[in-house]
Every structure is written in C-alpha cells, then in structure tokens.
Design a protein around this motif. Sequence first.
Motif, PDB file in Angstrom:
ATOM      1  N   ALA A  51       0.825  -1.214   0.000  1.00 34.64           N
ATOM      2  CA  ALA A  51       0.000   0.000   0.000  1.00 34.64           C
ATOM      3  C   ALA A  51       0.854   1.258   0.000  1.00 34.64           C
ATOM      4  N   ARG A  52       1.924   1.277   0.808  1.00 38.32           N
ATOM      5  CA  ARG A  52       2.763   2.480   0.885  1.00 38.32           C
ATOM      6  C   ARG A  52       3.526   2.710  -0.420  1.00 38.32           C
ATOM      7  N   VAL A  53       4.029   1.644  -1.022  1.00 42.76           N
ATOM      8  CA  VAL A  53       4.739   1.794  -2.294  1.00 42.76           C
ATOM      9  C   VAL A  53       3.760   2.255  -3.386  1.00 42.76           C
ATOM     10  N   PHE A  54       2.583   1.647  -3.413  1.00 39.04           N
ATOM     11  CA  PHE A  54       1.556   2.066  -4.368  1.00 39.04           C
ATOM     12  C   PHE A  54       1.206   3.538  -4.160  1.00 39.04           C
ATOM     13  N   ASP A  55       1.089   3.937  -2.902  1.00 38.45           N
ATOM     14  CA  ASP A  55       0.762   5.323  -2.572  1.00 38.45           C
ATOM     15  C   ASP A  55       1.853   6.272  -3.061  1.00 38.45           C
ATOM     16  N   ALA A  56       3.110   5.861  -2.910  1.00 34.69           N
ATOM     17  CA  ALA A  56       4.219   6.703  -3.381  1.00 34.69           C
ATOM     18  C   ALA A  56       4.166   6.904  -4.886  1.00 34.69           C
ATOM     19  N   PHE A  57       3.829   5.847  -5.629  1.00 29.65           N
ATOM     20  CA  PHE A  57       3.719   5.952  -7.077  1.00 29.65           C
ATOM     21  C   PHE A  57       2.458   6.736  -7.482  1.00 29.65           C
ATOM     22  N   ASN A  58       1.475   6.780  -6.590  1.00 28.50           N
ATOM     23  CA  ASN A  58       0.224   7.461  -6.873  1.00 28.50           C
ATOM     24  C   ASN A  58       0.344   8.978  -6.771  1.00 28.50           C
ATOM     25  N   ASP A  59       1.344   9.463  -6.030  1.00 27.69           N
ATOM     26  CA  ASP A  59       1.518  10.911  -5.833  1.00 27.69           C
ATOM     27  C   ASP A  59       1.589  11.695  -7.146  1.00 27.69           C
ATOM     28  N   PRO A  60       2.450  11.292  -8.102  1.00 26.90           N
ATOM     29  CA  PRO A  60       2.539  12.051  -9.353  1.00 26.90           C
ATOM     30  C   PRO A  60       1.227  12.053 -10.138  1.00 26.90           C
ATOM     31  N   THR A  86     -13.622  12.030   1.947  1.00 28.37           N
ATOM     32  CA  THR A  86     -13.504  10.591   1.655  1.00 28.37           C
ATOM     33  C   THR A  86     -12.508   9.915   2.582  1.00 28.37           C
ATOM     34  N   ASN A  87     -11.411  10.598   2.898  1.00 30.62           N
ATOM     35  CA  ASN A  87     -10.410  10.015   3.779  1.00 30.62           C
ATOM     36  C   ASN A  87     -10.946   9.847   5.192  1.00 30.62           C
ATOM     37  N   ALA A  88     -11.743  10.801   5.642  1.00 28.57           N
ATOM     38  CA  ALA A  88     -12.337  10.716   6.977  1.00 28.57           C
ATOM     39  C   ALA A  88     -13.263   9.502   7.083  1.00 28.57           C
ATOM     40  N   VAL A  89     -14.067   9.286   6.030  1.00 30.28           N
ATOM     41  CA  VAL A  89     -14.971   8.132   6.018  1.00 30.28           C
ATOM     42  C   VAL A  89     -14.183   6.825   6.033  1.00 30.28           C
ATOM     43  N   VAL A  90     -13.158   6.743   5.180  1.00 30.85           N
ATOM     44  CA  VAL A  90     -12.350   5.522   5.097  1.00 30.85           C
ATOM     45  C   VAL A  90     -11.614   5.279   6.408  1.00 30.85           C
ATOM     46  N   LEU A  91     -11.109   6.346   7.049  1.00 32.70           N
ATOM     47  CA  LEU A  91     -10.420   6.201   8.337  1.00 32.70           C
ATOM     48  C   LEU A  91     -11.341   5.551   9.371  1.00 32.70           C
ATOM     49  N   ALA A  92     -12.572   6.070   9.468  1.00 34.60           N
ATOM     50  CA  ALA A  92     -13.526   5.525  10.430  1.00 34.60           C
ATOM     51  C   ALA A  92     -13.841   4.058  10.113  1.00 34.60           C
ATOM     52  N   LEU A  93     -13.986   3.743   8.831  1.00 32.19           N
ATOM     53  CA  LEU A  93     -14.261   2.357   8.431  1.00 32.19           C
ATOM     54  C   LEU A  93     -13.072   1.442   8.741  1.00 32.19           C
ATOM     55  N   MET A  94     -11.873   1.953   8.501  1.00 29.55           N
ATOM     56  CA  MET A  94     -10.659   1.147   8.693  1.00 29.55           C
ATOM     57  C   MET A  94     -10.515   0.713  10.155  1.00 29.55           C
ATOM     58  N   PHE A  95     -10.840   1.605  11.090  1.00 25.60           N
ATOM     59  CA  PHE A  95     -10.729   1.278  12.509  1.00 25.60           C
ATOM     60  C   PHE A  95     -12.056   0.806  13.107  1.00 25.60           C
ATOM     61  N   TYR A 114      -7.061   0.029   3.895  1.00 27.46           N
ATOM     62  CA  TYR A 114      -5.781   0.729   4.032  1.00 27.46           C
ATOM     63  C   TYR A 114      -5.317   1.314   2.706  1.00 27.46           C
ATOM     64  N   ILE A 115      -5.514   0.576   1.625  1.00 25.55           N
ATOM     65  CA  ILE A 115      -5.138   1.113   0.308  1.00 25.55           C
ATOM     66  C   ILE A 115      -6.019   2.313  -0.041  1.00 25.55           C
ATOM     67  N   LEU A 116      -7.321   2.205   0.221  1.00 28.26           N
ATOM     68  CA  LEU A 116      -8.228   3.336  -0.025  1.00 28.26           C
ATOM     69  C   LEU A 116      -7.863   4.531   0.850  1.00 28.26           C
ATOM     70  N   TRP A 117      -7.441   4.244   2.085  1.00 27.89           N
ATOM     71  CA  TRP A 117      -7.028   5.345   2.955  1.00 27.89           C
ATOM     72  C   TRP A 117      -5.836   6.085   2.342  1.00 27.89           C
ATOM     73  N   GLY A 118      -4.860   5.341   1.839  1.00 28.44           N
ATOM     74  CA  GLY A 118      -3.689   5.970   1.234  1.00 28.44           C
ATOM     75  C   GLY A 118      -4.034   6.794   0.010  1.00 28.44           C
ATOM     76  N   VAL A 119      -4.924   6.265  -0.838  1.00 25.85           N
ATOM     77  CA  VAL A 119      -5.328   6.976  -2.059  1.00 25.85           C
ATOM     78  C   VAL A 119      -6.052   8.270  -1.713  1.00 25.85           C
ATOM     79  N   THR A 120      -6.989   8.209  -0.775  1.00 29.34           N
ATOM     80  CA  THR A 120      -7.762   9.402  -0.421  1.00 29.34           C
ATOM     81  C   THR A 120      -6.918  10.412   0.353  1.00 29.34           C
ATOM     82  N   TYR A 121      -5.934   9.926   1.125  1.00 31.85           N
ATOM     83  CA  TYR A 121      -5.051  10.864   1.824  1.00 31.85           C
ATOM     84  C   TYR A 121      -4.210  11.648   0.812  1.00 31.85           C
TER      85      TYR A 121
END
Length: 471
Positions: A51-60, A86-95, A114-121
């Motif tokens: 997820a973190r590596v995917f998130d890093a590639f998602n930045d650009p 969207t990130n707030a909703v995913v955060l609440a769902l994740m926990f 967690y992947i959705l959290w990274g994308v929305t963040y």
Amino acid sequence: MKLSGAAKASYGLGAVGKDMVYMLSASYVLYYFQDILGVSAAAMGVILMVARVFDAFNDPIMGAIVAKTKTKWGKFRPWLLIGTLTNAVVLALMFSAPPSINGKGLVAYAAVTYILWGVTYTMMDIPYWSMIPAFTEGGKEREGLTTLARSCAGVGSAIITIITVMSVSALGHLFGGAGITDREVERVGFSYFSIAIAVLFVLFTVICCIFVKEKSTVDMKTASIGEMFKALIQNDQAMAVVVAIVIVNCSIYITSNLVIYFFKYDFGGTGWRGDYTLFSTFGGGIQILAMMLLYPVLRKFFTSIKIYFISMGMAIVGYISLLLLASTSMSNVYLLFIPAFFIFSANGMLSVITTVFLANTVDYGELKNNRRDESVIFSMQTFVVKLASGISALIAAIALQVLALSNDTAETATEIDYSMGVESSQKMGLRMTMTIIPIIGLVFAIIWFKKKYILTDEKIEEIAEELKTRN
C-alpha cells in the motif's frame, strides 16, 4: 495584499488535522489489525508495504489531476475538501472492522481499507502543500507559512502520539459495556476514537477552505516517477542523500512501529498505557525542541555534515542505552527518558538536516547537468519517506510474526499485565529488533554518507560562485 492572520491560522489548523489522521494510521493500523483483531502479522506487513509503495507511485498521478483542474473555487480547494471527506470516512471504516468478519475476509478488509485510505489521503495532501503559491506572495511570507504549516503538522502528530492509547481505553470502557474482554475494549475504543479524529479532520479542513482563498492561478508541476529516477541517476549527490534518508527513516520507523508492543509485552505492568503515554509525550516534545532549538544552536558551531554525524551518534547511543535498560529488571519509565532524549533529538535534527542536504543537491545538479531539478528533487523526498515507511512496516510485522506476540491473554475488561505471559526469549527478540537492526542501518548510513556525500559548506559556496558566473 498580505496574508491575514485568520488565513495563516486556518492553514495551520488544516495541517494539524491532516497529520492527526496520518499519525493515527501510520502508528496504530498494524497494532489494531494484528494485535487487537488477530490478523496475521506477515499478512499485515505485506499489505502495509504494498500500500505504501503504491501510494508513493500514486503521488505524481494525483499531482497531474490537480494541475489540470479548473473550477470557480480554484484547482486546489475542491480536491482538498473531497479528499478530506472521503479520507475521513475511510479512516472511520478502517478502525471499525465489523466483528462478524474474520479470517481471509478480515485480511481483505484490512487491505482494501488501508489502500483506499492511502489513495484518499494523497487526494488531499498533494493539493494542500501545492496550493501555497496560489495564495502567498512569495519570499518571506511563503517561507514563513511553510514553516508554520510544518510546525502545526508536528503538533498534530504529537497530539495523536500522546492521547491515543489512553483515549482508546477510556472510550472502550465507556461504550463497550460491562464484562467485555480487554481486546474488545480496545476494538470499540479505536472505532469511536477514529470517528472523533475524522470529525475534527473534516472540521479543520472546512475552516481552512473557508478562510484560505486562492488569489492566483499557478502552474503546478509534479515530477513523474521516471523523472525522479532520471534525476537520481544523473545526480550522484541526490542519490547519496536519498539512500541515506531511506536507511535512516527505515531504522527509526522500525522502532516507532514496535514501541507500543514493547510497553505492552515487555516493560509491562497494569499501567503500561500510562507509561507509554509519558514516554511518547516526552519524546514528542524533545523532537520538536530539537528541530526548533537544538539544531539552530549546534549550527552556530558545526557544519550541517558534522551535525548529521552527531545526530547519528546520538541515535546509536540512544538505541544502545535502550537495549541495556530494557535488559534489566528496571520498571521506572522515567529511566527510559534517557534513550528517548537521544533518539528523538536525533530524529528531529535529521528531519531538518536531510531537507537541507536535498536543497544543496539542486545547485550541484544544475552545475553538473545544466538543469535545475528543484521540483523533482523535493517530490522525491515524499516518495522515499513513504517507501521507507513501507519497508519498516514489513520488517516490524515479520518480527511480530516470528516472535508470536499477540493479545490472547485478556479475560476481562480490567487492566492486565500482558508481560507476565511472554517468554524471555520473545522479549529479547523484540528488544533486539527495536535496537540492533536500527543500529546496523544507522552505521551503514554513516559509512555510505561519509563515502558518497561531498557537498561541504566550502563546496556549496564554490558551486554558488560558479553558477553566478555562468548565469
């Protein structure tokens, strides 16, 4: 027209909110799914790494989308608001994983959320930092606002580090009912706590969007992954700094991922949550003071390179003293403030120094390649920090899997001394993972940096003079 105090405060408040959310995810998602819900540590390590590596590639990609956005509200604020909601909703769902889900279903739930959290963040983080040129006039105003936002981000991170464990316990007891297990207390507590943080996050961002107005349309260039690697290959000094950042951050993040396990299963005691909170409060304060006070003081007497080596030495001393203290029968949390001082001080100064080193490589690259890759170099900083976060999470998860540390001994909602059920070999393995592996990484980073980095203060002045003559 100068930036108003309300605009500055609102922008800073936005940084507090977004880093509260980031720190909650970065520090506690492994603990939540592995220790509380029982997901395999190995599975969580793979999820966090991917997820973190995917998130890093998602930045650009997100940067390109924001750059092409045109609305009557500007190009940044719409994405800032959409990403936050969207990130707030995913955060609440994740926990708030449903109790009925288990086994492979729970692994899938952890991976997807967690992947959705990274994308929305990323959706809100990229426009947040990129919008600064759109409402500032440049120069000292822009520099001052950036410094303010970074400081406020540190405050947001510190708040979560300090209040999470005790707040989760309190909320779990409040809403969980009587007679439930300690694991259930934490499960319920994390659900309500994440909802509270998500609400604050949305509120702070809405205030930011209301009071911060985009005054102008700015061209936004986000470096692609290809451009980042091209800049690395052609700029050996950027490569030297980036490798050092990855190794240093990996070393420190391994410890930050495992410290809650240390207090719960090794340091132990029925009051482990309070001890963990004290330790984190002291460490977070020291880290901020090191950035704001200790580094500027040392800079008057030493070069940045010497401070880098001083910081690395301090971190190693901190890890050695942590290992020695943890290996005794010591039960006084205040003694742990000794290694905390060295480790957190070093971390604070290194976060400043590595940014300075990256800035130096920009001028070096311009002299060597006749091209100024400023945006590419600084885009790379975010990429490598996320990469280091993923690698360290994987290492920490593998260690937990091998050591077989889990929350299986709780019978009631009362405080429990979890360390009583843990073998001495498990405790020693945890201590060594937290200290020996980081020390090895730091020693490698010292040797690498000493061998590869050549941009002394004199060399930087020489490059500046050559560029001035050329231009």
